[in-house]
Design a protein around this motif. Sequence first.
Motif, PDB file in Angstrom:
ATOM      1  N   LEU A 120       0.797  -1.223   0.000  1.00  0.00           N
ATOM      2  CA  LEU A 120       0.000   0.000   0.000  1.00  0.00           C
ATOM      3  C   LEU A 120       0.831   1.274   0.000  1.00  0.00           C
ATOM      4  CD1 LEU A 120      -2.748  -1.101   2.544  1.00  0.00           C
ATOM      5  CD2 LEU A 120      -3.101  -0.603   0.115  1.00  0.00           C
ATOM      6  N   ILE A 131      -1.655   3.996  -1.517  1.00  0.00           N
ATOM      7  CA  ILE A 131      -2.753   4.179  -0.566  1.00  0.00           C
ATOM      8  C   ILE A 131      -3.449   5.530  -0.766  1.00  0.00           C
ATOM      9  CG2 ILE A 131      -1.372   5.188   1.313  1.00  0.00           C
ATOM     10  CD1 ILE A 131      -3.065   3.412   3.238  1.00  0.00           C
ATOM     11  N   GLN A 135      -7.385   5.732  -1.524  1.00  0.00           N
ATOM     12  CA  GLN A 135      -8.258   6.575  -0.703  1.00  0.00           C
ATOM     13  C   GLN A 135      -9.069   7.525  -1.571  1.00  0.00           C
ATOM     14  OE1 GLN A 135      -6.166   9.126   2.062  1.00  0.00           O
ATOM     15  NE2 GLN A 135      -7.954   9.277   3.400  1.00  0.00           N
ATOM     16  N   CYS A 162      -5.237   1.689   6.727  1.00  0.00           N
ATOM     17  CA  CYS A 162      -6.529   1.785   6.042  1.00  0.00           C
ATOM     18  C   CYS A 162      -7.624   2.286   6.977  1.00  0.00           C
ATOM     19  CB  CYS A 162      -6.917   0.429   5.465  1.00  0.00           C
ATOM     20  SG  CYS A 162      -5.892  -0.082   4.073  1.00  0.00           S
ATOM     21  N   ILE A 167     -10.456   3.799   4.750  1.00  0.00           N
ATOM     22  CA  ILE A 167     -10.523   2.996   3.530  1.00  0.00           C
ATOM     23  C   ILE A 167     -11.228   1.684   3.872  1.00  0.00           C
ATOM     24  CG2 ILE A 167      -9.163   1.693   1.844  1.00  0.00           C
ATOM     25  CD1 ILE A 167      -6.987   3.868   2.159  1.00  0.00           C
ATOM     26  N   VAL A 169     -11.988  -1.976   4.165  1.00  0.00           N
ATOM     27  CA  VAL A 169     -11.276  -3.236   3.933  1.00  0.00           C
ATOM     28  C   VAL A 169     -12.326  -4.331   3.804  1.00  0.00           C
ATOM     29  CG1 VAL A 169      -9.508  -4.814   4.764  1.00  0.00           C
ATOM     30  CG2 VAL A 169      -9.320  -2.372   5.285  1.00  0.00           C
TER      31      VAL A 169
END
Length: 235
Positions: A120, A131, A135, A162, A167, A169
């Motif tokens: 990430l 990442i 996002q 995350c 974010i 998961v």
Amino acid sequence: MNKTYFISGIDTDCGKTMVTSLLARELHQQGIKVITQKMVQTGSSEIADDLREHRRITGIDLQEVDLDHTTCPYIFQFPASPHLAARMEQTSIDPEVISRSTTKLEENYELVLLEGAGGLMVPIQDELLTIDYLQKEGHPLILVSSSKLGSINHTLLSLEACLNRKIPVAALVYNHLPNENQFIAEESMQVLKRYLHNNSPETHWMECPEVNGADFPALGCSWMTASAPNTEQRR
């Protein structure tokens, strides 16, 4: 409705290409119109090596969207982080090109599985990490962990990052390879399951057993077609 999942790993060589391929195969066998996409491919040329593997395991030929590079708009020969591989070829990666490719695929497929490059925190540009891109786009993440030593730390750091960035998961996939010590692997799984229970109970737990030859296991991904966010709402 068109949906995209982003598949990343806790580091390089953790098995995300295999997991992406197995998910595509399983969904394809369920009658879902699914396509895989590779965000950036390094150490390759012409057609992304990971896409070839996706198609082989899914049991289909290369698609027109592979040949015209919709499924992988950036391919670099130098095997390095995407930002460095691009620099070696005196160019740079435009994240909007990747995003537009995903949108084009979403218009023609029920599900898109977008595989990242490395983990990430891998840079896409000097000032843009994977990442950051994830996002901004809002794709739910499928994170691939593994049984190798150090995976607990790498997995929890990835999950924490995350959660801190909000974010979603969608799933954590525990890859049983390299399967060096079953006792350690069992303990690792328990640690990760407890973390999810306490911090991200909506995240699906999945396991990827060792793949032998052409005996491709099903990972149990029927939930993907029911719970994925609507991309029309996301964009």
